[in-house]
Design a protein around this motif. Structure first.
Motif, PDB file in Angstrom:
ATOM      1  N   MET A   1       0.837  -1.205   0.000  1.00  0.00           N
ATOM      2  CA  MET A   1       0.000   0.000   0.000  1.00  0.00           C
ATOM      3  C   MET A   1       0.873   1.257   0.000  1.00  0.00           C
ATOM      4  N   LYS A   2       0.460   2.245  -0.791  1.00  0.00           N
ATOM      5  CA  LYS A   2       1.200   3.496  -0.864  1.00  0.00           C
ATOM      6  C   LYS A   2       0.212   4.657  -0.763  1.00  0.00           C
ATOM      7  N   ALA A   3       0.507   5.595   0.117  1.00  0.00           N
ATOM      8  CA  ALA A   3      -0.431   6.702   0.346  1.00  0.00           C
ATOM      9  C   ALA A   3       0.289   8.038   0.391  1.00  0.00           C
ATOM     10  N   LEU A   4      -0.247   9.011  -0.361  1.00  0.00           N
ATOM     11  CA  LEU A   4       0.295  10.362  -0.354  1.00  0.00           C
ATOM     12  C   LEU A   4      -0.719  11.321   0.267  1.00  0.00           C
ATOM     13  N   PHE A   5      -0.329  12.007   1.323  1.00  0.00           N
ATOM     14  CA  PHE A   5      -1.192  12.991   1.980  1.00  0.00           C
ATOM     15  C   PHE A   5      -0.781  14.389   1.538  1.00  0.00           C
ATOM     16  N   HIS A   6      -1.754  15.177   1.104  1.00  0.00           N
ATOM     17  CA  HIS A   6      -1.515  16.533   0.633  1.00  0.00           C
ATOM     18  C   HIS A   6      -2.064  17.524   1.670  1.00  0.00           C
ATOM     19  N   VAL A   7      -1.160  18.326   2.248  1.00  0.00           N
ATOM     20  CA  VAL A   7      -1.578  19.314   3.255  1.00  0.00           C
ATOM     21  C   VAL A   7      -1.218  20.698   2.745  1.00  0.00           C
ATOM     22  N   ASN A   8      -2.207  21.568   2.533  1.00  0.00           N
ATOM     23  CA  ASN A   8      -1.881  22.915   2.040  1.00  0.00           C
ATOM     24  C   ASN A   8      -2.443  24.033   2.922  1.00  0.00           C
ATOM     25  N   GLU A   9      -3.027  23.648   4.067  1.00  0.00           N
ATOM     26  CA  GLU A   9      -3.501  24.651   5.017  1.00  0.00           C
ATOM     27  C   GLU A   9      -2.980  24.275   6.395  1.00  0.00           C
ATOM     28  N   LEU A  10      -2.532  25.271   7.118  1.00  0.00           N
ATOM     29  CA  LEU A  10      -1.896  25.045   8.411  1.00  0.00           C
ATOM     30  C   LEU A  10      -2.827  24.323   9.385  1.00  0.00           C
ATOM     31  N   VAL A  37       3.091  15.594   1.473  1.00  0.00           N
ATOM     32  CA  VAL A  37       3.604  16.748   0.732  1.00  0.00           C
ATOM     33  C   VAL A  37       2.866  17.994   1.218  1.00  0.00           C
ATOM     34  N   ALA A  38       3.636  18.958   1.726  1.00  0.00           N
ATOM     35  CA  ALA A  38       3.048  20.217   2.190  1.00  0.00           C
ATOM     36  C   ALA A  38       3.408  21.330   1.223  1.00  0.00           C
ATOM     37  N   ASN A  39       2.395  22.114   0.859  1.00  0.00           N
ATOM     38  CA  ASN A  39       2.654  23.343   0.102  1.00  0.00           C
ATOM     39  C   ASN A  39       1.749  24.436   0.678  1.00  0.00           C
ATOM     40  N   GLY A  40       1.772  25.627   0.062  1.00  0.00           N
ATOM     41  CA  GLY A  40       1.000  26.739   0.627  1.00  0.00           C
ATOM     42  C   GLY A  40       1.461  27.040   2.046  1.00  0.00           C
ATOM     43  N   ALA A  73       6.676  27.233  -1.969  1.00  0.00           N
ATOM     44  CA  ALA A  73       5.905  27.638  -0.791  1.00  0.00           C
ATOM     45  C   ALA A  73       6.818  28.197   0.290  1.00  0.00           C
ATOM     46  N   LEU A  74       7.981  27.568   0.500  1.00  0.00           N
ATOM     47  CA  LEU A  74       8.937  28.062   1.507  1.00  0.00           C
ATOM     48  C   LEU A  74       9.360  29.486   1.169  1.00  0.00           C
ATOM     49  N   GLN A  75       9.617  29.740  -0.132  1.00  0.00           N
ATOM     50  CA  GLN A  75      10.034  31.085  -0.541  1.00  0.00           C
ATOM     51  C   GLN A  75       8.908  32.093  -0.324  1.00  0.00           C
ATOM     52  N   MET A  76       7.669  31.704  -0.655  1.00  0.00           N
ATOM     53  CA  MET A  76       6.538  32.615  -0.449  1.00  0.00           C
ATOM     54  C   MET A  76       6.328  32.937   1.030  1.00  0.00           C
ATOM     55  N   GLN A  77       6.652  31.964   1.898  1.00  0.00           N
ATOM     56  CA  GLN A  77       6.470  32.172   3.336  1.00  0.00           C
ATOM     57  C   GLN A  77       7.739  32.721   3.996  1.00  0.00           C
ATOM     58  N   ASN A  78       8.770  33.031   3.174  1.00  0.00           N
ATOM     59  CA  ASN A  78      10.051  33.535   3.706  1.00  0.00           C
ATOM     60  C   ASN A  78      10.666  32.614   4.753  1.00  0.00           C
ATOM     61  N   THR A  89      12.294  16.906   3.695  1.00  0.00           N
ATOM     62  CA  THR A  89      12.942  16.927   2.384  1.00  0.00           C
ATOM     63  C   THR A  89      12.310  18.030   1.555  1.00  0.00           C
ATOM     64  N   VAL A  90      13.119  18.800   0.832  1.00  0.00           N
ATOM     65  CA  VAL A  90      12.580  19.891   0.013  1.00  0.00           C
ATOM     66  C   VAL A  90      12.598  19.490  -1.460  1.00  0.00           C
ATOM     67  N   VAL A  91      11.469  19.734  -2.151  1.00  0.00           N
ATOM     68  CA  VAL A  91      11.406  19.477  -3.601  1.00  0.00           C
ATOM     69  C   VAL A  91      11.129  20.810  -4.305  1.00  0.00           C
ATOM     70  N   PRO A  92      11.529  20.940  -5.583  1.00  0.00           N
ATOM     71  CA  PRO A  92      11.326  22.218  -6.279  1.00  0.00           C
ATOM     72  C   PRO A  92       9.853  22.641  -6.329  1.00  0.00           C
ATOM     73  N   ALA A  93       8.947  21.692  -6.602  1.00  0.00           N
ATOM     74  CA  ALA A  93       7.516  22.022  -6.671  1.00  0.00           C
ATOM     75  C   ALA A  93       6.699  20.878  -6.077  1.00  0.00           C
ATOM     76  N   GLY A  94       5.935  21.178  -5.057  1.00  0.00           N
ATOM     77  CA  GLY A  94       5.150  20.155  -4.366  1.00  0.00           C
ATOM     78  C   GLY A  94       4.158  19.462  -5.281  1.00  0.00           C
ATOM     79  N   ILE A  95       3.539  20.228  -6.185  1.00  0.00           N
ATOM     80  CA  ILE A  95       2.530  19.646  -7.072  1.00  0.00           C
ATOM     81  C   ILE A  95       3.155  18.605  -8.005  1.00  0.00           C
ATOM     82  N   THR A  96       4.359  18.878  -8.508  1.00  0.00           N
ATOM     83  CA  THR A  96       5.042  17.900  -9.362  1.00  0.00           C
ATOM     84  C   THR A  96       5.228  16.588  -8.601  1.00  0.00           C
ATOM     85  N   GLU A  97       5.657  16.699  -7.349  1.00  0.00           N
ATOM     86  CA  GLU A  97       5.844  15.515  -6.506  1.00  0.00           C
ATOM     87  C   GLU A  97       4.529  14.733  -6.355  1.00  0.00           C
TER      88      GLU A  97
END
Lengths: 111, 111, 111
Positions: A1-10, A37-40, A73-78, A89-97
């Motif tokens: 089983m493989k599961a990806l959780f997407h979190v984009n709100e704190l 994967v967290a973005n936003g 997202a890290l850059q947008m949040q300074n 782990t940091v990736v260039p774009a969360g959505i691509t991941e």
């Protein structure tokens, strides 16, 4: 089983971490590969010293859960990458991941 | 066609039930297998006597839609399983169900 | 790579359009097929004259991104199809489109 959780709100982290804890307990650690994967604004929770969500993530990481941050997202949040918890782990774009992991058979979950 | 709807907030039920109604009308009952997995506070809507969302679920269930509740969520909300509408099925962990169904080819929708 | 973005709330458009912009920049236009399906109140953003989200969509459409509206949602919001931006495609039911595209291998993302 493989599961990806997407979190984009704190404010969804508590629910997401509970979901993952329940999943691991239900199927057994080692029976499922889990990546978050967290973005936003959700990437703010990865910053060292933030709060106890980080301690819970650390425990899940010790059980094999991968925690990923979107660099855009890290850059947008300074948030400098040096200020992140060491297990992140940091990736260039969360959505691509997210797209790539689904193509590899991961189920998508938006907590 | 196979579709899994994930509902984890109480105020998303109206939108979710409308989505399912539109899907069944568009492709025809019998042309699509639909399952709804509720976790988090969304399980409260399954409790008998709650409101008219339950009547709408009952009609959709009569058309073949499966309604599933997460046991972890029921326990967190202090909802005994005997108080649930009779058409609701309980699983140990809602997230496990979501991961398994996607592995079986179900599309994931978060209304 | 194929990615389907599901937008069903008006206030998620800014985040969704930023996600798509980052994805195209990261993997390169032409390396990923992107479709956006809007239902619920999110279809309001497709109406000509609404605001600058439309200009951003127009630029993404020029790069190959498809923007789709759910007819059921347009009717619920009293939006005539003639009032939509010319790059928007209307489908009978947005959810059917989402299910079909996932069956065709598109990753699902809920921004």
């Amino acid at each position: 089983m493989k599961a990806l959780f997407h979190v984009n709100e704190l404010d969804r982290w508590a629910h997401a971490l509970l979901n993952i804890t329940n999943l691991l307990r239900d199927v057994g650690t080692g029976e499922v590969t889990v990546e978050v994967v967290a973005n936003g604004p959700a990437v703010i929770a990865y910053r060292l010293g933030s709060d106890d969500a980080l301690r819970q993530m650390d425990e899940l990481h010790a059980k094999g859960v991968a925690f990923v941050a979107c660099r855009n997202a890290l850059q947008m949040q300074n948030i400098p990458e040096e200020s992140l918890a060491p297990f992140v782990t940091v990736v260039p774009a969360g959505i691509t991941e997210i797209v790539r992991k689904q193509a590899m058979g991961y189920a998508y979950i938006k907590p």
